[in-house]
Design a protein around this motif. Structure first.
Motif, PDB file in Angstrom:
ATOM      1  N   LEU A 231       0.819  -1.208   0.000  1.00 38.45           N
ATOM      2  CA  LEU A 231       0.000   0.000   0.000  1.00 38.45           C
ATOM      3  C   LEU A 231       0.855   1.261   0.000  1.00 38.45           C
ATOM      4  CD1 LEU A 231      -2.823  -0.864   2.589  1.00 38.45           C
ATOM      5  CD2 LEU A 231      -2.948  -0.944   0.087  1.00 38.45           C
ATOM      6  N   THR A 232       1.794   1.299   0.933  1.00 43.84           N
ATOM      7  CA  THR A 232       2.715   2.432   1.076  1.00 43.84           C
ATOM      8  C   THR A 232       4.055   1.841   1.494  1.00 43.84           C
ATOM      9  OG1 THR A 232       2.435   2.829   3.464  1.00 43.84           O
ATOM     10  CG2 THR A 232       0.755   3.786   1.990  1.00 43.84           C
ATOM     11  N   PRO A 233       5.118   2.656   1.579  1.00 45.23           N
ATOM     12  CA  PRO A 233       6.395   2.112   2.055  1.00 45.23           C
ATOM     13  C   PRO A 233       6.323   1.500   3.457  1.00 45.23           C
ATOM     14  CG  PRO A 233       6.763   4.189   0.954  1.00 45.23           C
ATOM     15  CD  PRO A 233       5.269   4.043   1.071  1.00 45.23           C
ATOM     16  N   ARG A 234       5.221   1.748   4.190  1.00 50.19           N
ATOM     17  CA  ARG A 234       5.123   1.202   5.547  1.00 50.19           C
ATOM     18  C   ARG A 234       3.821   0.463   5.821  1.00 50.19           C
ATOM     19  NH1 ARG A 234       7.801   5.770   9.598  1.00 50.19           N
ATOM     20  NH2 ARG A 234       9.793   5.944   8.509  1.00 50.19           N
ATOM     21  N   SER A 235       3.105   0.051   4.774  1.00 46.65           N
ATOM     22  CA  SER A 235       1.854  -0.672   5.033  1.00 46.65           C
ATOM     23  C   SER A 235       1.533  -1.647   3.915  1.00 46.65           C
ATOM     24  CB  SER A 235       0.692   0.305   5.246  1.00 46.65           C
ATOM     25  OG  SER A 235       0.433   1.044   4.073  1.00 46.65           O
ATOM     26  N   TRP A 236       0.834  -2.743   4.285  1.00 47.03           N
ATOM     27  CA  TRP A 236       0.483  -3.801   3.350  1.00 47.03           C
ATOM     28  C   TRP A 236      -0.907  -4.337   3.674  1.00 47.03           C
ATOM     29  CZ3 TRP A 236       4.859  -3.378   6.193  1.00 47.03           C
ATOM     30  CH2 TRP A 236       6.078  -3.246   5.508  1.00 47.03           C
ATOM     31  N   LEU A 237      -1.553  -4.910   2.662  1.00 45.76           N
ATOM     32  CA  LEU A 237      -2.746  -5.725   2.863  1.00 45.76           C
ATOM     33  C   LEU A 237      -2.353  -7.180   2.639  1.00 45.76           C
ATOM     34  CD1 LEU A 237      -5.669  -3.932   0.983  1.00 45.76           C
ATOM     35  CD2 LEU A 237      -5.379  -4.171   3.451  1.00 45.76           C
ATOM     36  N   ILE A 238      -2.799  -8.043   3.531  1.00 48.43           N
ATOM     37  CA  ILE A 238      -2.487  -9.462   3.394  1.00 48.43           C
ATOM     38  C   ILE A 238      -3.785 -10.249   3.296  1.00 48.43           C
ATOM     39  CG2 ILE A 238      -1.304 -11.445   4.415  1.00 48.43           C
ATOM     40  CD1 ILE A 238       0.406  -9.440   6.004  1.00 48.43           C
ATOM     41  N   PRO A 239      -4.226 -10.617   2.070  1.00 48.01           N
ATOM     42  CA  PRO A 239      -5.374 -11.511   1.954  1.00 48.01           C
ATOM     43  C   PRO A 239      -4.988 -12.890   2.463  1.00 48.01           C
ATOM     44  CG  PRO A 239      -4.904 -10.387  -0.130  1.00 48.01           C
ATOM     45  CD  PRO A 239      -3.725 -10.187   0.757  1.00 48.01           C
ATOM     46  N   CYS A 240      -5.906 -13.559   3.128  1.00 45.59           N
ATOM     47  CA  CYS A 240      -5.618 -14.871   3.690  1.00 45.59           C
ATOM     48  C   CYS A 240      -6.931 -15.609   3.920  1.00 45.59           C
ATOM     49  CB  CYS A 240      -4.849 -14.743   5.002  1.00 45.59           C
ATOM     50  SG  CYS A 240      -5.777 -13.918   6.309  1.00 45.59           S
ATOM     51  N   PRO A 241      -6.893 -16.926   4.091  1.00 47.77           N
ATOM     52  CA  PRO A 241      -8.126 -17.627   4.459  1.00 47.77           C
ATOM     53  C   PRO A 241      -8.678 -17.068   5.774  1.00 47.77           C
ATOM     54  CG  PRO A 241      -6.432 -19.183   3.778  1.00 47.77           C
ATOM     55  CD  PRO A 241      -5.764 -17.837   3.889  1.00 47.77           C
ATOM     56  N   VAL A 242      -9.985 -16.965   5.863  1.00 47.83           N
ATOM     57  CA  VAL A 242     -10.618 -16.432   7.068  1.00 47.83           C
ATOM     58  C   VAL A 242     -10.131 -17.179   8.312  1.00 47.83           C
ATOM     59  CG1 VAL A 242     -12.824 -16.200   8.292  1.00 47.83           C
ATOM     60  CG2 VAL A 242     -12.655 -15.530   5.903  1.00 47.83           C
ATOM     61  N   SER A 243      -9.962 -18.479   8.187  1.00 48.08           N
ATOM     62  CA  SER A 243      -9.567 -19.303   9.333  1.00 48.08           C
ATOM     63  C   SER A 243      -8.155 -18.983   9.832  1.00 48.08           C
ATOM     64  CB  SER A 243      -9.657 -20.790   8.976  1.00 48.08           C
ATOM     65  OG  SER A 243      -8.821 -21.077   7.855  1.00 48.08           O
ATOM     66  N   GLU A 244      -7.327 -18.365   8.982  1.00 48.57           N
ATOM     67  CA  GLU A 244      -5.945 -18.056   9.370  1.00 48.57           C
ATOM     68  C   GLU A 244      -5.771 -16.625   9.865  1.00 48.57           C
ATOM     69  OE1 GLU A 244      -3.147 -18.923   6.305  1.00 48.57           O
ATOM     70  OE2 GLU A 244      -3.947 -20.927   5.925  1.00 48.57           O
ATOM     71  N   GLU A 245      -6.795 -15.809   9.707  1.00 51.32           N
ATOM     72  CA  GLU A 245      -6.670 -14.370   9.938  1.00 51.32           C
ATOM     73  C   GLU A 245      -6.143 -14.040  11.339  1.00 51.32           C
ATOM     74  OE1 GLU A 245      -9.448 -10.831   8.380  1.00 51.32           O
ATOM     75  OE2 GLU A 245     -10.372 -12.078   9.919  1.00 51.32           O
ATOM     76  N   PHE A 246      -6.826 -14.525  12.365  1.00 44.55           N
ATOM     77  CA  PHE A 246      -6.444 -14.136  13.725  1.00 44.55           C
ATOM     78  C   PHE A 246      -5.149 -14.794  14.181  1.00 44.55           C
ATOM     79  CE2 PHE A 246     -10.895 -12.858  13.636  1.00 44.55           C
ATOM     80  CZ  PHE A 246     -10.777 -11.569  14.130  1.00 44.55           C
ATOM     81  N   GLY A 247      -4.834 -15.979  13.631  1.00 47.85           N
ATOM     82  CA  GLY A 247      -3.556 -16.608  13.946  1.00 47.85           C
ATOM     83  C   GLY A 247      -2.389 -15.791  13.418  1.00 47.85           C
ATOM     84  N   LEU A 248      -2.520 -15.289  12.169  1.00 47.37           N
ATOM     85  CA  LEU A 248      -1.462 -14.450  11.595  1.00 47.37           C
ATOM     86  C   LEU A 248      -1.326 -13.141  12.364  1.00 47.37           C
ATOM     87  CD1 LEU A 248      -2.061 -14.879   7.748  1.00 47.37           C
ATOM     88  CD2 LEU A 248      -0.059 -15.626   9.037  1.00 47.37           C
ATOM     89  N   ILE A 249      -2.463 -12.549  12.733  1.00 42.33           N
ATOM     90  CA  ILE A 249      -2.431 -11.301  13.502  1.00 42.33           C
ATOM     91  C   ILE A 249      -1.711 -11.512  14.828  1.00 42.33           C
ATOM     92  CG2 ILE A 249      -3.876  -9.664  14.788  1.00 42.33           C
ATOM     93  CD1 ILE A 249      -5.934  -9.945  12.494  1.00 42.33           C
ATOM     94  N   ALA A 250      -2.027 -12.598  15.507  1.00 46.49           N
ATOM     95  CA  ALA A 250      -1.395 -12.877  16.810  1.00 46.49           C
ATOM     96  C   ALA A 250       0.108 -13.086  16.657  1.00 46.49           C
ATOM     97  CB  ALA A 250      -2.050 -14.112  17.437  1.00 46.49           C
ATOM     98  N   ARG A 251       0.520 -13.792  15.609  1.00 45.25           N
ATOM     99  CA  ARG A 251       1.949 -14.041  15.404  1.00 45.25           C
ATOM    100  C   ARG A 251       2.706 -12.743  15.152  1.00 45.25           C
ATOM    101  NH1 ARG A 251       1.082 -18.447  11.676  1.00 45.25           N
ATOM    102  NH2 ARG A 251       2.269 -17.351  10.088  1.00 45.25           N
TER     103      ARG A 251
END
Length: 201
Positions: free
Chosen positions: A79-99
């Motif tokens: 998105l910008t030099p300091r931000s991204w969007l990460i599409p992922c399976p719904v089931s993985e969303e909160f696990g990736l956020i926590a990591r």
């Protein structure tokens, strides 16, 4: 009262549902509420944290708009030099956020759920490119947007995240509040293209 989360078109989350009124011989449009989305922000220069981000995610993130990075159902979107969007399976969303957030307790990098804001559509078929370009510019490059690449652009006057998955298959991220209008535009454009094709034949 039991509140059950639903997609913008009333489908349960973690499902994939074709939208009506599209002729499969020309184009298909599918609501992809099985795709979750994470917004990733860095408070510091990306060079300081990009390797740690990759370690916590298990895959690379692009460091410029020109570099694609594939993961899950779509490319990681710069998105910008300091931000991204990460599409992922719904089931993985909160696990990736926590990591991610566990890897950066000082909040130099922060991940948050973005699925309530950004909805995903998949458009495919021989007229998919025609419909998208009727809504706006996909790319200023001569060869067009390359497979695996993603960008943000205005389509039908709406900011849309466009990911090219293949020659005739695209994933589109659209703000939830504008999704009904955007799909209506595509439906009208598809009907117009069918009418033109019928006159030509």
């Amino acid at each position: 009262m039991n509140l059950k989360p639903e997609s913008a078109f009333g489908s349960p989350f973690d499902s994939s549902k074709p939208l009506p009124d599209f002729d499969r011989a020309f184009v298909t449009l599918t609501e992809r509420s099985d795709i979750g989305c994470i917004l990733l922000n860095s408070a510091v220069d990306t060079k300081e944290v990009v390797s740690s981000i990759a370690d916590s995610l298990g895959f690379e993130v692009p460091v410029s708009a020109a570099i694609p990075s594939g993961h899950g159902p779509g490319a990681v979107v710069w998105l910008t030099p300091r931000s991204w969007l990460i599409p992922c399976p719904v089931s993985e969303e909160f696990g990736l956020i926590a990591r991610i957030n566990a890897a950066f307790p000082d909040k130099r990098v922060h991940a948050s759920a973005f699925s309530d804001y950004l909805c995903w559509l998949e458009i495919g078929g021989k007229e998919a490119h025609t419909l998208l370009t009727s809504a706006g510019f996909l790319s200023l490059e001569i060869a067009g947007l390359k497979t695996g690449h993603a960008k943000r652009t205005l389509l039908a006057g709406i900011p849309v995240v466009v990911v090219r998955n293949g020659d005739a298959r695209w994933t589109l991220g659209v703000e939830r509040s504008r999704l009904v209008y955007f799909t209506g535009f595509l439906r009208d454009s598809a009907a117009r293209e069918r009418a033109i094709a019928g006159r030509v034949n």
